[in-house]
Motif scaffolding. Structure first.
Motif, mmCIF file in Angstrom:
data_model
loop_
_atom_site.group_PDB
_atom_site.id
_atom_site.type_symbol
_atom_site.label_atom_id
_atom_site.label_comp_id
_atom_site.label_asym_id
_atom_site.label_seq_id
_atom_site.Cartn_x
_atom_site.Cartn_y
_atom_site.Cartn_z
ATOM 1 N N GLN A 109 16.011 41.688 7.268
ATOM 2 C CA GLN A 109 15.656 41.195 8.601
ATOM 3 C C GLN A 109 14.343 41.238 9.013
ATOM 4 O O GLN A 109 13.642 41.967 8.636
ATOM 5 C CB GLN A 109 16.483 42.089 9.437
ATOM 6 N N ALA A 110 13.945 40.098 9.730
ATOM 7 C CA ALA A 110 12.501 39.907 10.106
ATOM 8 C C ALA A 110 12.405 40.896 11.355
ATOM 9 O O ALA A 110 13.229 40.912 12.273
ATOM 10 C CB ALA A 110 12.164 38.594 10.545
ATOM 11 N N ALA A 111 11.107 41.435 11.662
ATOM 12 C CA ALA A 111 10.734 42.133 12.911
ATOM 13 C C ALA A 111 9.517 41.579 13.263
ATOM 14 O O ALA A 111 8.413 41.786 12.438
ATOM 15 C CB ALA A 111 10.818 43.653 12.721
ATOM 16 N N TYR A 112 9.402 41.021 14.341
ATOM 17 C CA TYR A 112 7.944 40.418 14.867
ATOM 18 C C TYR A 112 7.298 41.200 15.631
ATOM 19 O O TYR A 112 7.578 41.706 16.648
ATOM 20 C CB TYR A 112 8.670 39.157 15.461
ATOM 21 N N THR A 113 5.829 41.161 15.355
ATOM 22 C CA THR A 113 5.022 41.760 16.158
ATOM 23 C C THR A 113 4.679 40.587 17.478
ATOM 24 O O THR A 113 4.378 39.810 17.058
ATOM 25 C CB THR A 113 3.732 41.988 15.445
ATOM 26 N N THR A 114 4.852 41.155 18.599
ATOM 27 C CA THR A 114 4.611 40.257 19.613
ATOM 28 C C THR A 114 3.604 41.132 20.645
ATOM 29 O O THR A 114 3.631 42.258 20.770
ATOM 30 C CB THR A 114 5.797 40.008 20.481
ATOM 31 N N ILE A 115 2.835 40.237 21.390
ATOM 32 C CA ILE A 115 1.737 40.710 22.446
ATOM 33 C C ILE A 115 2.403 39.998 23.580
ATOM 34 O O ILE A 115 2.163 38.854 23.753
ATOM 35 C CB ILE A 115 0.365 40.464 21.940
ATOM 36 N N THR A 116 2.832 40.631 24.669
ATOM 37 C CA THR A 116 3.500 39.917 25.587
ATOM 38 C C THR A 116 2.700 40.612 26.942
ATOM 39 O O THR A 116 2.292 41.841 27.065
ATOM 40 C CB THR A 116 4.847 40.493 26.184
ATOM 41 N N ALA A 117 2.118 39.535 27.689
ATOM 42 C CA ALA A 117 1.288 39.795 28.928
ATOM 43 C C ALA A 117 1.933 39.525 30.218
ATOM 44 O O ALA A 117 2.503 38.224 30.246
ATOM 45 C CB ALA A 117 -0.161 39.461 28.841
ATOM 46 N N ARG A 118 1.661 40.136 31.452
ATOM 47 C CA ARG A 118 2.045 39.534 32.626
ATOM 48 C C ARG A 118 1.230 38.316 32.965
ATOM 49 O O ARG A 118 0.176 38.123 32.768
ATOM 50 C CB ARG A 118 1.719 40.651 33.551
ATOM 51 N N ARG A 119 1.849 37.095 33.316
ATOM 52 C CA ARG A 119 1.342 35.985 33.539
ATOM 53 C C ARG A 119 0.080 36.127 34.759
ATOM 54 O O ARG A 119 -0.936 35.548 34.616
ATOM 55 C CB ARG A 119 2.337 34.864 34.058
ATOM 56 N N ALA A 120 0.419 36.975 35.619
ATOM 57 C CA ALA A 120 -0.471 37.245 36.894
ATOM 58 C C ALA A 120 -1.747 37.785 36.359
ATOM 59 O O ALA A 120 -2.850 37.591 36.838
ATOM 60 C CB ALA A 120 0.321 38.181 37.804
ATOM 61 N N TYR A 121 -1.673 38.825 35.394
ATOM 62 C CA TYR A 121 -2.813 39.146 34.743
ATOM 63 C C TYR A 121 -3.688 38.210 34.082
ATOM 64 O O TYR A 121 -4.863 38.183 34.141
ATOM 65 C CB TYR A 121 -2.465 40.168 33.711
ATOM 66 N N ASN A 125 -13.726 45.253 30.579
ATOM 67 C CA ASN A 125 -12.484 46.135 31.359
ATOM 68 C C ASN A 125 -10.995 45.751 30.516
ATOM 69 O O ASN A 125 -10.512 44.660 31.147
ATOM 70 C CB ASN A 125 -12.526 45.794 32.639
ATOM 71 N N PRO A 126 -10.867 46.105 29.392
ATOM 72 C CA PRO A 126 -9.608 45.778 28.703
ATOM 73 C C PRO A 126 -8.405 45.926 29.671
ATOM 74 O O PRO A 126 -8.402 46.652 30.529
ATOM 75 C CB PRO A 126 -9.743 46.616 27.530
ATOM 76 N N PRO A 127 -7.192 45.324 29.207
ATOM 77 C CA PRO A 127 -6.008 45.435 29.940
ATOM 78 C C PRO A 127 -5.408 46.566 29.738
ATOM 79 O O PRO A 127 -5.838 47.474 28.924
ATOM 80 C CB PRO A 127 -5.031 44.385 29.490
ATOM 81 N N ARG A 128 -4.388 47.119 30.434
ATOM 82 C CA ARG A 128 -3.582 48.546 30.309
ATOM 83 C C ARG A 128 -2.485 48.064 29.251
ATOM 84 O O ARG A 128 -1.590 47.641 29.639
ATOM 85 C CB ARG A 128 -3.140 49.040 31.660
ATOM 86 N N PHE A 129 -2.609 48.383 27.887
ATOM 87 C CA PHE A 129 -1.714 48.040 26.957
ATOM 88 C C PHE A 129 -0.746 49.198 27.104
ATOM 89 O O PHE A 129 -0.975 50.368 27.367
ATOM 90 C CB PHE A 129 -2.372 48.256 25.719
ATOM 91 N N VAL A 130 0.660 48.826 26.877
ATOM 92 C CA VAL A 130 1.562 49.904 26.876
ATOM 93 C C VAL A 130 2.350 49.753 25.548
ATOM 94 O O VAL A 130 2.686 48.188 24.797
ATOM 95 C CB VAL A 130 2.494 49.745 28.099
ATOM 96 N N LEU A 131 2.624 50.743 24.822
ATOM 97 C CA LEU A 131 3.627 50.449 23.339
ATOM 98 C C LEU A 131 4.248 51.666 23.231
ATOM 99 O O LEU A 131 4.201 52.811 24.073
ATOM 100 C CB LEU A 131 2.656 50.569 22.353
#
Length: 332
Positions: free
Chosen positions: A117-129, A146-152
């Motif tokens: 089974q594949a598991a994909y690494t994704t980086i998803t951002a709010r379009r507004a940001y 000033n980097p974004p606020r990353f959540v994981l």
């Protein structure tokens, strides 16, 4: 947290002694807690092993515990005969890479079945940001003043380890990004809400298609997938995380394929597993491919021939599995 994980691991590793290989043999499969995908897969694989035909009368025992970072050590240290693992975690365990495995490498780990089974690494951002800052790539975001606020996910998941390697490719680290105030690690159940209410800007995930948080975000929040550079993707290959394309249409409003990294689920064993037992189990698994795909849609993409290749098996194949694949003409 680390002490708790080590205590849990010690309990698992002490649970059952090594089986002796006789004509009748019990195969211990370490999966994950009940209610998880790996537990369901483990039960199905156990039934396949029970029905397998060959020299051995095999009976499977599914151990309802474990996880991605525990299973490689459980198999390597003999508390389980087969384990579900992501290929990268198995590689890290084999080579003793990272705090989870440093000083206790499991050099005897081998792959039985790859690419389940594949598991994909994704980086998803709010379009507004993205529109507000003009930062459109992962590299730009990490290198920004000033980097974004990353959540994981919290420590204990493999996502922080993957993220650390991704940051490393760009000359920094998870710890340094945390010191800059750019990292928030929180339970998966809270991530979608944080993205919706704007208290997080960018979500780093590694998951199979259809993962609940990604689906929820795609349906309830205006988000975009943020591209990673070849520099990042190539570095991930070097640490055992091969490249893959997330197909167009995997999520709503997704425009084109998305270049990603893959942490494929594999079945691992140790070199202590008898070659003929490994051969019998491998044959039974391949022959049950259609049954597994019908029962579990996430496994519908499993191609046993492709899974036998180095980019999906990642570890060296167990000799018994390799013999089966060689007879099928899938490997040299």
């Amino acid at each position: 947290m680390k002490n708790l994980r080590n205590t849990a691991l010690a309990t698992i590793l002490a649970a059952v002694p090594m089986s002796a290989w006789a004509q009748d043999a019990t195969i211990r499969i370490i999966s994950q807690d009940p209610g998880t995908g790996w537990y369901a897969y483990g039960s199905a694989v156990g039934e396949i092993i029970d029905r397998s035909e060959g020299e051995f009368n095999l009976n499977a025992d599914v151990l309802p515990r474990g996880g991605g970072m525990v299973n490689p050590l459980a198999v390597g240290q003999g508390s389980a005969d087969i384990g579900f693992a992501t290929a990268n975690a198995a590689l890290w365990a084999r080579d003793g890479i990272g705090e989870e495995f440093e000083g206790r490498s499991a050099e005897n780990l081998r792959t039985l079945v790859g690419g389940l089974q594949a598991a994909y690494t994704t980086i998803t951002a709010r379009r507004a940001y993205v529109e507000r800052t003009g930062l459109t790539t992962f590299d730009d975001m990490v290198n920004a003043e000033n980097p974004p606020r990353f959540v994981l996910k919290p420590t204990g998941s493999q996502v922080p380890i993957l993220a650390d390697h991704m940051f490393e490719a760009l000359g920094t680290s998870l710890e340094e990004m945390r010191d800059r105030g750019a990292i928030n690690q929180i339970s998966t159940a809270q991530i979608a809400q944080m993205m919706r209410d704007g208290t997080a800007d960018v979500y780093i995930e590694n998951a199979p298609l259809g993962q609940a948080t990604m689906q929820e975000l795609a349906l309830t929040t205006d988000v975009v997938l943020v591209p990673m550079s070849d520099n990042v993707l190539d570095h991930m290959v070097e640490v055992g995380v091969p490249r893959i394309a997330l197909p167009e249409g995997s999520y709503p409003k997704m425009d084109g394929d998305y270049a990603s990294s893959n942490t494929p689920t594999i079945l691992i064993v140790s070199t202590d597993l008898d070659d003929d037992v490994a051969y019998q189990i491998t044959a039974a698994m391949v022959e049950a491919r259609d049954q597994l795909a019908e029962s579990f849609p996430p496994l519908a993409g499993w191609d046993p021939q492709a899974g036998a290749q180095p980019d999906q098996s990642v570890l060296e194949l167990h000799p018994g599995a390799a013999r089966y694949y060689r007879e099928r003409g899938w490997i040299e």
